[in-house]
Motif scaffolding. Structure first.
Motif, mmCIF file in Angstrom:
data_model
loop_
_atom_site.group_PDB
_atom_site.id
_atom_site.type_symbol
_atom_site.label_atom_id
_atom_site.label_comp_id
_atom_site.label_asym_id
_atom_site.label_seq_id
_atom_site.Cartn_x
_atom_site.Cartn_y
_atom_site.Cartn_z
ATOM 1 N N ALA A 164 0.809 -1.230 0.000
ATOM 2 C CA ALA A 164 0.000 0.000 0.000
ATOM 3 C C ALA A 164 0.836 1.270 0.000
ATOM 4 N N VAL A 165 2.111 1.185 0.408
ATOM 5 C CA VAL A 165 2.857 2.417 0.676
ATOM 6 C C VAL A 165 3.161 3.240 -0.581
ATOM 7 N N LEU A 174 -6.161 3.281 4.327
ATOM 8 C CA LEU A 174 -5.947 2.117 5.178
ATOM 9 C C LEU A 174 -5.277 2.443 6.504
ATOM 10 N N LEU A 175 -4.688 3.630 6.628
ATOM 11 C CA LEU A 175 -3.970 3.985 7.855
ATOM 12 C C LEU A 175 -4.812 3.787 9.109
ATOM 13 N N PRO A 176 -6.086 4.214 9.160
ATOM 14 C CA PRO A 176 -6.873 4.008 10.397
ATOM 15 C C PRO A 176 -7.008 2.528 10.760
ATOM 16 N N GLU A 177 -7.111 1.645 9.748
ATOM 17 C CA GLU A 177 -7.238 0.217 10.038
ATOM 18 C C GLU A 177 -5.952 -0.335 10.660
ATOM 19 N N PHE A 178 -4.815 0.086 10.111
ATOM 20 C CA PHE A 178 -3.539 -0.357 10.674
ATOM 21 C C PHE A 178 -3.348 0.203 12.082
ATOM 22 N N ARG A 179 -3.771 1.446 12.290
ATOM 23 C CA ARG A 179 -3.660 2.041 13.625
ATOM 24 C C ARG A 179 -4.516 1.257 14.625
ATOM 25 N N ARG A 200 4.746 6.366 7.574
ATOM 26 C CA ARG A 200 5.811 6.828 6.670
ATOM 27 C C ARG A 200 5.246 7.117 5.275
ATOM 28 N N ALA A 201 4.342 6.256 4.799
ATOM 29 C CA ALA A 201 3.754 6.443 3.472
ATOM 30 C C ALA A 201 2.951 7.732 3.380
ATOM 31 N N THR A 202 2.424 8.179 4.526
ATOM 32 C CA THR A 202 1.662 9.435 4.559
ATOM 33 C C THR A 202 2.510 10.590 5.095
ATOM 34 N N GLU A 203 3.842 10.370 5.116
ATOM 35 C CA GLU A 203 4.831 11.399 5.463
ATOM 36 C C GLU A 203 4.714 11.900 6.894
#
Length: 584
Positions: A164-165, A174-179, A200-203
């Motif tokens: 995804a990155v 997807l960041l909220p799901e990983f969080r 990191r992917a979202t800086e």
């Protein structure tokens, strides 16, 4: 992959059906089949249920095919029977065979079926996670990964995150799901690092780095965390700190290739000599790894150590890895050593890819320089036959090569023939017109340019070329000015068009205007032809010292220029530029 052990469900069916098969071949009635249970290797138990006789034979054929290494037959039979019987054991077997054979579509469908049939099986959920990740269906993959975690499995969340990155939109989604998963499983380093990767992917580098360092406190030797930290340091512009950390880590873990590779990659920009040492160590660790060998070979090539690079490229040919790249650089090394024959042999073996066109260009240039025009014709003919969709491009390459070696008549004949096959090609028509102009056929040149302008009235390149040519005719200066003016409107910063405008102003007698345009063109694109024009106008104005300086500058740019000496001859200048340069 071994096929000697049958799945328990199939073994149960075989044990049940074999007695029936000794009778008259009739399939038993499923209603009359008693339910049985049998032990499964590993300590568990699985309920065995009967299959129709056709299914039994199909699966038996699959096992026999597997034992005989006819894996494609085994896979096809299991795949079809998994869908038909919806038996979890058959679906699992189909999934494992498909993954072993890298049959991605079948692996995906079988894994999804297996996970559906055995929702409490962690292995099934992990298989579905992996295949959905490879297929790019990340939302669904996450669902199965979470099920695997709940069942006590180790879900490959970092692999999922790595997919995804590279897409910021997907990463943000997807960041909220990983969080959430990282918070739900606070002691799971895999979940924590996957969360950090998405940050990191979202800086969100500081937040990601904080998580990575927290993971390191729990497990100081976790390489994934150490590597991710170095990437984050680079992301934040702290390259020196990243290099220093990697230097330390490589000394602690000298056989960890991932660390050394990251270190070597960073050193390419910092210290090429040290990077070469690191890649040499990597090649020692992985003597048959084509990627490592190619990296070291390229560094040695780029640093001019051709004798050391050559055996590495030759090693790639032995290993049959990166063969096209190896042939290209071996050709380049041979060319550097003036071994044209060997260079051409290597260039001809480069296959379509990054270096393909350049290899053809270099190889045919060497043949042309050696006067081997027939070999060139044969090569280009072969290329057009092999790549019919690129026929126009290869015609253009051959025409331009002939023109470069001043074989204008042959080049024109080839362009004429090419246009018979590619009548709509504007590029071929343009080249044909230029060749006619080179051969003194101004009428054919103008006809070709007019045809191009009929197709594209706003083609600034064609407008400029035709206008510049017409500027040679005293009776057509106004027409030339109109064409060049339109071209300049379309591309006001194009130095070649500005040069043409300066020249037409000179031809019209507007010397001051001409100098303004020509000086602007020379500043934008220092060029021997522009220098010839500017020098001539300055000379006619009486600024002869400056004219000589400009011509000298032009000859420094292109010592082989024929345009500057021609201008001087036309102006009947006897003073040599060499004498002027020595006096200056």
């Amino acid at each position: 992959m071994q096929f000697f052990r049958l799945p328990a469900s199939l073994l149960a069916v075989i044990l049940y059906l074999l007695p029936a098969c000794t009778q008259q071949g009739a399939a038993p009635d499923p209603k009359e089949t008693p339910q049985s249970r049998m032990a499964v290797s590993g300590g568990g138990e699985i309920a065995a249920r009967p299959f129709p006789i056709d299914t039994f034979y199909t699966l038996l054929v699959a096992e026999v095919a597997g034992n005989r290494e006819h894996y494609d037959v085994a896979l096809l039979n299991y795949y079809r029977q998994a869908a038909q019987t919806r038996d979890p054991g058959v679906a699992a077997r189909a999934t494992r065979i498909a993954r072993f054979l890298n049959a991605r579509r079948m692996a995906l469908r079988s894994a999804q079926l297996w996970a559906e049939l055995e929702p409490e099986n962690a292995e099934a959920q992990l298989a579905a996670t992996a295949e959905l990740t490879l297929a790019g269906e990340l939302d669904t993959a996450l669902t199965h990964a979470e099920k695997a975690l709940a069942l006590g499995g180790d879900a490959p969340l970092q692999s999922l995150a790595a997919t995804a990155v590279n897409n910021r939109t997907i990463a943000e989604k997807l960041l909220p799901e990983f969080r959430r998963m990282a918070q739900q499983y606070p002691d799971n380093n895999e979940a924590a690092l996957a969360h950090a990767m998405m940050l990191r992917a979202t800086e969100q580098y500081p937040q990601a780095l904080a998580i990575v360092r927290q993971v390191q406190e729990q497990d100081p030797d976790l390489l994934d965390a150490l590597l991710l930290e170095t990437h984050l340091l680079v992301d934040q512009g702290e390259r020196t700190e990243a290099v220093q950390l990697l230097e330390k880590l490589v000394s602690i873990y000298p056989r960890e290739s991932r660390l050394r590779l990251q270190y070597a990659r960073l050193l390419i920009r910092e210290d090429l000599s040290l990077a070469k040492e690191q890649f040499a160590e990597l090649v020692k660790l992985h003597p048959n790894d084509g990627n490592m060998i190619l990296s070291l070979a390229l560094i040695r090539y780029e640093t001019g150590d051709l004798d050391a690079a050559k055996p590495l490229f030759e090693r790639l040919l032995v290993l049959r890895q990166h063969e096209s790249a190896a042939h290209f650089y071996l050709g380049s090394i041979a060319e550097d050593k003036n071994d044209a024959s060997t260079a051409i042999t290597h260039y001809r073996q480069v296959q379509p890819g990054n270096d393909y066109v350049e290899a053809i260009s270099r190889g045919t240039r060497l043949l042309a320089s050696a006067g081997e025009l027939q070999h060139n014709r044969d090569w280009f003919t072969e290329l057009r036959r092999r790549h019919p969709d690129q026929s126009e491009h290869f015609y253009l390459m051959e025409v331009q090569l002939l023109s470069k070696h001043e074989e204008y008549q042959q080049a024109l004949k080839l362009a004429d023939r090419a246009l018979e096959k590619h009548s709509d090609s504007g590029r071929l028509l343009y080249v044909q017109a230029l060749l006619n102009e080179q051969l003194g056929n101004v009428t054919a040149f103008e006809r070709g340019m007019r045809q191009l302008l009929e197709r594209d009235p706003d083609n600034a390149t064609v407008l400029n070329a035709l206008g510049y040519k017409l500027s040679e005719d005293e009776d057509r200066l106004d027409e030339a000015l109109a064409l060049i003016s339109k071209a300049l409107e379309l591309r006001p910063d194009d130095a070649s068009i500005i040069d043409s405008m300066g020249w037409i102003q000179y031809r019209l007698g507007n010397h001051s205007e001409a100098v303004k345009y020509l000086q602007d063109a020379m500043e934008k694109m220092p060029n021997h032809e522009i220098a010839a024009h500017l020098g001539e106008v300055l000379w006619v104005q009486g600024n002869r010292e400056r004219a000589m300086e400009i011509w000298q500058q032009g000859l420094q740019i292109n010592p082989q220029s024929k345009i500057i000496p021609a201008a001087m001859k036309r102006l009947q200048i006897n003073e040599s530029l060499e004498q002027h340069a020595s006096e200056s």
